[in-house]
Design a protein around this motif. Structure first.
Motif, PDB file in Angstrom:
ATOM      1  N   ALA A   1      42.037  32.747  53.588  1.00 33.19           N
ATOM      2  CA  ALA A   1      42.287  31.298  53.606  1.00 33.19           C
ATOM      3  C   ALA A   1      41.066  30.508  54.061  1.00 33.19           C
ATOM      4  CB  ALA A   1      43.483  30.987  54.510  1.00 33.19           C
ATOM      5  N   HIS A   2      40.198  31.108  54.888  1.00 30.18           N
ATOM      6  CA  HIS A   2      39.041  30.394  55.414  1.00 30.18           C
ATOM      7  C   HIS A   2      37.785  30.596  54.565  1.00 30.18           C
ATOM      8  CE1 HIS A   2      38.937  34.483  57.003  1.00 30.18           C
ATOM      9  NE2 HIS A   2      37.633  34.347  57.115  1.00 30.18           N
ATOM     10  N   LEU A   3      37.879  31.450  53.540  1.00 31.28           N
ATOM     11  CA  LEU A   3      36.716  31.683  52.679  1.00 31.28           C
ATOM     12  C   LEU A   3      36.621  30.579  51.628  1.00 31.28           C
ATOM     13  CD1 LEU A   3      36.882  35.537  52.041  1.00 31.28           C
ATOM     14  CD2 LEU A   3      35.583  34.299  53.790  1.00 31.28           C
ATOM     15  N   PRO A   4      35.414  30.180  51.267  1.00 39.01           N
ATOM     16  CA  PRO A   4      35.265  29.133  50.254  1.00 39.01           C
ATOM     17  C   PRO A   4      35.546  29.658  48.851  1.00 39.01           C
ATOM     18  CG  PRO A   4      33.113  29.927  50.948  1.00 39.01           C
ATOM     19  CD  PRO A   4      34.112  30.614  51.823  1.00 39.01           C
ATOM     20  N   GLY A   5      36.374  28.961  48.087  1.00 35.45           N
ATOM     21  CA  GLY A   5      36.624  29.344  46.708  1.00 35.45           C
ATOM     22  C   GLY A   5      35.379  29.158  45.864  1.00 35.45           C
ATOM     23  N   GLY A   6      35.249  29.991  44.829  1.00 38.57           N
ATOM     24  CA  GLY A   6      34.104  29.886  43.935  1.00 38.57           C
ATOM     25  C   GLY A   6      32.924  30.733  44.346  1.00 38.57           C
ATOM     26  N   ARG A   7      33.085  31.605  45.354  1.00 34.71           N
ATOM     27  CA  ARG A   7      31.989  32.449  45.819  1.00 34.71           C
ATOM     28  C   ARG A   7      32.360  33.931  45.670  1.00 34.71           C
ATOM     29  NH1 ARG A   7      27.903  29.882  48.515  1.00 34.71           N
ATOM     30  NH2 ARG A   7      28.280  27.705  49.063  1.00 34.71           N
TER      31      ARG A   7
ATOM     32  N   LEU B   1      29.468  52.023  58.276  1.00 35.13           N
ATOM     33  CA  LEU B   1      30.020  51.111  57.277  1.00 35.13           C
ATOM     34  C   LEU B   1      29.209  51.194  55.991  1.00 35.13           C
ATOM     35  CD1 LEU B   1      30.716  47.885  59.391  1.00 35.13           C
ATOM     36  CD2 LEU B   1      32.348  49.644  58.697  1.00 35.13           C
ATOM     37  N   GLY B   2      29.881  51.007  54.860  1.00 37.11           N
ATOM     38  CA  GLY B   2      29.189  51.072  53.585  1.00 37.11           C
ATOM     39  C   GLY B   2      29.724  50.071  52.587  1.00 37.11           C
ATOM     40  N   ASP B   3      28.931  49.825  51.562  1.00 42.99           N
ATOM     41  CA  ASP B   3      29.306  48.930  50.468  1.00 42.99           C
ATOM     42  C   ASP B   3      30.069  49.751  49.426  1.00 42.99           C
ATOM     43  OD1 ASP B   3      29.462  47.228  48.289  1.00 42.99           O
ATOM     44  OD2 ASP B   3      27.445  46.432  48.539  1.00 42.99           O
ATOM     45  N   ALA B   4      31.341  49.376  49.188  1.00 39.36           N
ATOM     46  CA  ALA B   4      32.168  50.121  48.238  1.00 39.36           C
ATOM     47  C   ALA B   4      31.849  49.791  46.792  1.00 39.36           C
ATOM     48  CB  ALA B   4      33.644  49.842  48.512  1.00 39.36           C
ATOM     49  N   LEU B   5      30.907  48.885  46.554  1.00 37.52           N
ATOM     50  CA  LEU B   5      30.548  48.445  45.199  1.00 37.52           C
ATOM     51  C   LEU B   5      31.748  47.836  44.483  1.00 37.52           C
ATOM     52  CD1 LEU B   5      28.150  51.291  44.008  1.00 37.52           C
ATOM     53  CD2 LEU B   5      27.581  49.136  45.141  1.00 37.52           C
ATOM     54  N   VAL B   6      32.567  47.134  45.256  1.00 36.33           N
ATOM     55  CA  VAL B   6      33.688  46.364  44.714  1.00 36.33           C
ATOM     56  C   VAL B   6      33.393  44.895  44.996  1.00 36.33           C
ATOM     57  CG1 VAL B   6      36.143  45.847  44.902  1.00 36.33           C
ATOM     58  CG2 VAL B   6      35.355  48.217  45.047  1.00 36.33           C
ATOM     59  N   LYS B   7      33.114  44.143  43.942  1.00 38.80           N
ATOM     60  CA  LYS B   7      32.798  42.731  44.093  1.00 38.80           C
ATOM     61  C   LYS B   7      34.067  41.901  43.902  1.00 38.80           C
ATOM     62  CE  LYS B   7      28.522  43.638  44.804  1.00 38.80           C
ATOM     63  NZ  LYS B   7      28.023  43.565  46.198  1.00 38.80           N
ATOM     64  N   VAL B   8      34.256  40.952  44.793  1.00 38.48           N
ATOM     65  CA  VAL B   8      35.465  40.130  44.795  1.00 38.48           C
ATOM     66  C   VAL B   8      35.075  38.669  44.640  1.00 38.48           C
ATOM     67  CG1 VAL B   8      37.443  39.381  46.165  1.00 38.48           C
ATOM     68  CG2 VAL B   8      36.735  41.780  46.208  1.00 38.48           C
ATOM     69  N   TYR B   9      35.781  37.978  43.745  1.00 39.30           N
ATOM     70  CA  TYR B   9      35.552  36.547  43.535  1.00 39.30           C
ATOM     71  C   TYR B   9      36.742  35.785  44.094  1.00 39.30           C
ATOM     72  CZ  TYR B   9      34.547  32.128  41.135  1.00 39.30           C
ATOM     73  OH  TYR B   9      34.289  30.809  40.848  1.00 39.30           O
ATOM     74  N   VAL B  10      36.501  34.967  45.102  1.00 38.16           N
ATOM     75  CA  VAL B  10      37.566  34.142  45.667  1.00 38.16           C
ATOM     76  C   VAL B  10      37.715  32.918  44.769  1.00 38.16           C
ATOM     77  CG1 VAL B  10      38.346  32.848  47.675  1.00 38.16           C
ATOM     78  CG2 VAL B  10      37.081  34.976  47.986  1.00 38.16           C
ATOM     79  N   THR B  11      38.803  32.862  44.029  1.00 38.64           N
ATOM     80  CA  THR B  11      38.937  31.852  42.980  1.00 38.64           C
ATOM     81  C   THR B  11      39.337  30.489  43.527  1.00 38.64           C
ATOM     82  OG1 THR B  11      40.187  31.233  40.994  1.00 38.64           O
ATOM     83  CG2 THR B  11      41.287  32.671  42.563  1.00 38.64           C
ATOM     84  N   PRO B  12      38.720  29.430  43.000  1.00 38.36           N
ATOM     85  CA  PRO B  12      39.131  28.079  43.389  1.00 38.36           C
ATOM     86  C   PRO B  12      40.282  27.549  42.538  1.00 38.36           C
ATOM     87  CG  PRO B  12      37.222  27.942  41.966  1.00 38.36           C
ATOM     88  CD  PRO B  12      37.528  29.412  42.134  1.00 38.36           C
ATOM     89  N   ILE B  13      40.650  28.285  41.468  1.00 40.62           N
ATOM     90  CA  ILE B  13      41.719  27.845  40.562  1.00 40.62           C
ATOM     91  C   ILE B  13      43.023  28.500  40.996  1.00 40.62           C
ATOM     92  CG2 ILE B  13      42.580  27.926  38.197  1.00 40.62           C
ATOM     93  CD1 ILE B  13      39.767  27.690  37.197  1.00 40.62           C
TER      94      ILE B  13
ATOM     95  N   PHE C   1      45.006  22.265  31.479  1.00 34.23           N
ATOM     96  CA  PHE C   1      45.115  21.429  32.669  1.00 34.23           C
ATOM     97  C   PHE C   1      45.063  22.359  33.881  1.00 34.23           C
ATOM     98  CE2 PHE C   1      47.580  19.243  29.292  1.00 34.23           C
ATOM     99  CZ  PHE C   1      46.692  18.182  29.105  1.00 34.23           C
ATOM    100  N   ILE C   2      44.033  22.191  34.696  1.00 37.93           N
ATOM    101  CA  ILE C   2      43.673  23.163  35.726  1.00 37.93           C
ATOM    102  C   ILE C   2      43.833  22.552  37.114  1.00 37.93           C
ATOM    103  CG2 ILE C   2      41.775  24.570  36.637  1.00 37.93           C
ATOM    104  CD1 ILE C   2      40.646  24.596  33.754  1.00 37.93           C
ATOM    105  N   THR C   3      44.408  23.334  38.023  1.00 37.88           N
ATOM    106  CA  THR C   3      44.468  22.954  39.433  1.00 37.88           C
ATOM    107  C   THR C   3      43.341  23.682  40.152  1.00 37.88           C
ATOM    108  OG1 THR C   3      46.865  22.680  39.338  1.00 37.88           O
ATOM    109  CG2 THR C   3      45.869  22.883  41.513  1.00 37.88           C
ATOM    110  N   CYS C   4      42.329  22.929  40.578  1.00 41.03           N
ATOM    111  CA  CYS C   4      41.125  23.516  41.170  1.00 41.03           C
ATOM    112  C   CYS C   4      40.725  22.695  42.386  1.00 41.03           C
ATOM    113  CB  CYS C   4      39.992  23.548  40.150  1.00 41.03           C
ATOM    114  SG  CYS C   4      38.436  24.220  40.785  1.00 41.03           S
ATOM    115  N   SER C   5      40.744  23.312  43.558  1.00 45.05           N
ATOM    116  CA  SER C   5      40.530  22.579  44.804  1.00 45.05           C
ATOM    117  C   SER C   5      39.080  22.189  45.036  1.00 45.05           C
ATOM    118  CB  SER C   5      41.029  23.429  45.984  1.00 45.05           C
ATOM    119  OG  SER C   5      40.329  24.663  46.031  1.00 45.05           O
ATOM    120  N   ARG C   6      38.121  22.923  44.458  1.00 41.76           N
ATOM    121  CA  ARG C   6      36.706  22.665  44.763  1.00 41.76           C
ATOM    122  C   ARG C   6      35.892  22.307  43.519  1.00 41.76           C
ATOM    123  NH1 ARG C   6      33.504  26.458  47.005  1.00 41.76           N
ATOM    124  NH2 ARG C   6      32.507  24.958  48.385  1.00 41.76           N
ATOM    125  N   CYS C   7      36.556  22.050  42.404  1.00 43.88           N
ATOM    126  CA  CYS C   7      35.828  21.690  41.188  1.00 43.88           C
ATOM    127  C   CYS C   7      35.188  20.310  41.333  1.00 43.88           C
ATOM    128  CB  CYS C   7      36.759  21.699  39.978  1.00 43.88           C
ATOM    129  SG  CYS C   7      37.167  23.354  39.373  1.00 43.88           S
TER     130      CYS C   7
END
Length: 553
Positions: free
Chosen positions: A203-209, A232-244, A265-271
């Motif tokens: 919830a605190h992460l910025p959408g679109g990143r 700790l390691g990088d699992a090579l799993v990339k995640v996109y926090v969507t703004p839509i 018609f799109i609901t986008c909080s940070r567009c």
């Protein structure tokens, strides 16, 4: 990147040195204690001058710790899919998850000029399988990220971050940090043998990143060979926090047609006015959009809808894209001109229907044939009517409020017809026309065509189907399933599933009239046609069960 590598290059991962491949062995490190043992047998004649010469040095070795010297199987280099690098495929089943292993390479492979050596690169053995595309995730306090763990969760914990600090021990439990990372959570089994998931607070992460999944596996906590403790390691799993968070299309169900001006018609909080959206059959990568319009639509700027800062409109050109398929809805918050954020997968799917038009939106129970125009249809195309279309591969579609799919037929004039079954349907209701372009094939899938039809119980007009431009014009009908509270009128178009109230807002029409039953299946209408235009064809619109639609033309 490896400039000297070729298809002859061989490699493996090791916990120890890179001198060569060995079998899995137990390795012991010793602390040595030295002492002298007298070999003179207490001979007094030798005791004076030869005492030192006759003593031998004896080593007593005491184990300090035990470890495993682990190596993967040897593998060969092959070009990467994008042809910009190399891939090494190895058998890693003997390796322990949670450790960073040393990458050993022999550049000339079977050649004798060079041998194996340590590259200075380490590879993390993760319990989570890497992904080829970004995984979309909403902004929520309990966002579930579904993953694949071939050997199970292995007691791992995970979190999202802009980057993974691989110097931290695997036992580290991080807390959330603003817009940079989430808190650590356990990796949980998701039911099947290889499925796993994590429940993250995004919830605190910025959408679109974009974020990466960092994983830690404490395991036994033992130090291993030359690579030390698990980290700790990088699992090579990339995640996109969507703004839509949602989108709709005018036709509903996320369906658009083939065309140059298909709206979403799109609901986008940070567009913003610089944000762009496009649809893609693969990864959300803008570079392919202009080069291959068959798989991606050209990115288009989203337009702010009046009166709301989060409601946007996007117009897509889908005219050159294959119909009958689902496409990812991709978004780039700062547009392709600014590469700071980059495009990502919104987690939403847009489906393109090949059914361009349906000539008859009203069907009488006595004549259930739907004429239509379709791009991509054939006699293998399957269709059916349903209150809700199944989405996915076309299996045997049957059950409540639907019949099994039937194949389309050519109409001899460049179009198609389909005669769907109606045995499981109720009369005087609207149904979606569901289509799978290749039928039982595997390329297309079944989904809503973008068109609906109204199924009425009107069987035929008894007598003439012509009325005069005058009040009280009689129309006699044969009807199955009509009720005393039904109403009807003549109009150029009828209201839809919005009911009779919507019908009253339709185009010019005769005033609604109550149906008068004259016998078991015969109905009599008295229509005021005084305000209708002479010489035109009108639709007989029928209202029943709070729904209204074309009962007969």
């Amino acid at each position: 990147m490896c400039e000297a590598c070729s298809s002859a290059t061989r490699g493996f991962l090791a916990a120890g040195d890179c001198e060569g491949l060995t079998s899995l062995v137990e390795e012991v490190e010793f602390t040595s204690h030295w002492s002298y043992e007298d070999d003179s047998n207490n001979d007094s004649t030798n005791a004076s001058n030869d005492s030192v010469r006759n003593r031998s040095m004896v080593e007593t070795r005491v184990p300090r710790y035990w470890s495993w010297h682990q190596q993967s199987g040897e593998g060969s280099f092959v070009p990467s899919p994008d042809l910009n690098g190399w891939m090494l495929t190895i058998d890693a089943q003997n390796l322990s998850v949670g450790y960073h292993y040393r990458l050993c390479l022999d550049v000339d492979g079977v050649g004798t000029m060079q041998g194996y050596g340590y590259t200075g690169v380490k590879a993390f053995v993760s319990p989570v399988k890497a992904t080829d595309v970004d995984l979309p995730l909403p902004r929520a306090r309990d966002a579930e990220l579904q993953l694949s763990c071939p050997l199970g969760p292995s007691g791992a914990s995970a979190f999202l971050a802009t980057s993974c600090d691989t110097t931290l021990p695997a036992t580290t439990r991080v807390t959330s940090l603003g817009e940079v990372r989430t808190a650590s959570v356990p990796v949980l089994s998701a039911g099947s043998a290889s499925a796993c998931s994590v429940m993250l607070d995004t919830a605190h992460l910025p959408g679109g990143r974009h974020f990466t999944l960092c994983v830690g596996v404490a395991g036994s906590g033992a130090s291993l060979g030359m690579i030390g403790l698990p980290a700790l390691g990088d699992a090579l799993v990339k995640v996109y926090v969507t703004p839509i968070s949602a989108f709709t299309s005018p036709r509903g169900h996320g369906v658009v047609l083939l065309g140059q001006n298909e709206k979403l018609f799109i609901t986008c909080s940070r567009c913003t006015g610089s944000s762009e959206v496009f649809i893609s059959s693969g990864a959300c990568f803008v570079g392919l959009a202009s080069a291959n319009s068959s798989f991606k639509s050209t990115p288009t700027f989203a337009s702010l809808l009046l009166g709301s800062s989060s409601q946007w409109e996007a117009v897509l050109d889908t005219s050159a894209m294959p119909a009958g398929q689902a496409y990812r809805l991709c978004v780039d918050l700062d547009g392709h001109i600014d590469s700071t954020l980059g495009p990502g997968d919104s987690g939403q799917f847009v489906r393109i229907s090949g059914v361009l038009a349906v000539s008859a939106t009203g069907l009488a129970a006595s004549r259930v044939t739907v004429p239509l125009q379709c791009s991509g249809c054939s006699t293998s195309t399957a269709a059916y009517l349903s209150s809700s279309c199944s989405v996915g591969p076309l299996d045997v579609i049957s059950g409540p409020l639907r019949d099994a799919p039937v194949s389309m037929a050519l109409d001899g004039m460049g179009g198609f017809t389909v005669t769907p079954g109606i045995s499981g349907l109720e009369l005087f209701r609207h149904y979606d026309l569901c289509v799978d372009l290749d039928g039982i094939g595997t390329v297309s899938e079944s989904f809503f065509s973008g068109h609906s039809v109204f199924l009425s119980g009107l069987l035929q007009v008894l007598g003439f189907s012509t009325v005069f431009k005058a009040p009280a014009q009689p129309i006699s009908l044969s009807c199955s399933g009509c009720i005393d509270t039904s109403k009807a009128y003549l109009g150029l178009s009828c209201g839809g599933a919005g009911g009779f109230a919507a019908a009253l807002g339709a185009t010019a029409k005769a005033a609604p009239t109550t149906v008068i039953r004259t016998s078991g299946t015969s109905e009599l209408l008295s229509v005021d046609a005084a305000l209708l235009d002479a010489g035109k064809h009108y639709v007989l619109c029928w209202q029943q069960y709070e729904q209204c639609g074309p009962g007969m033309v």
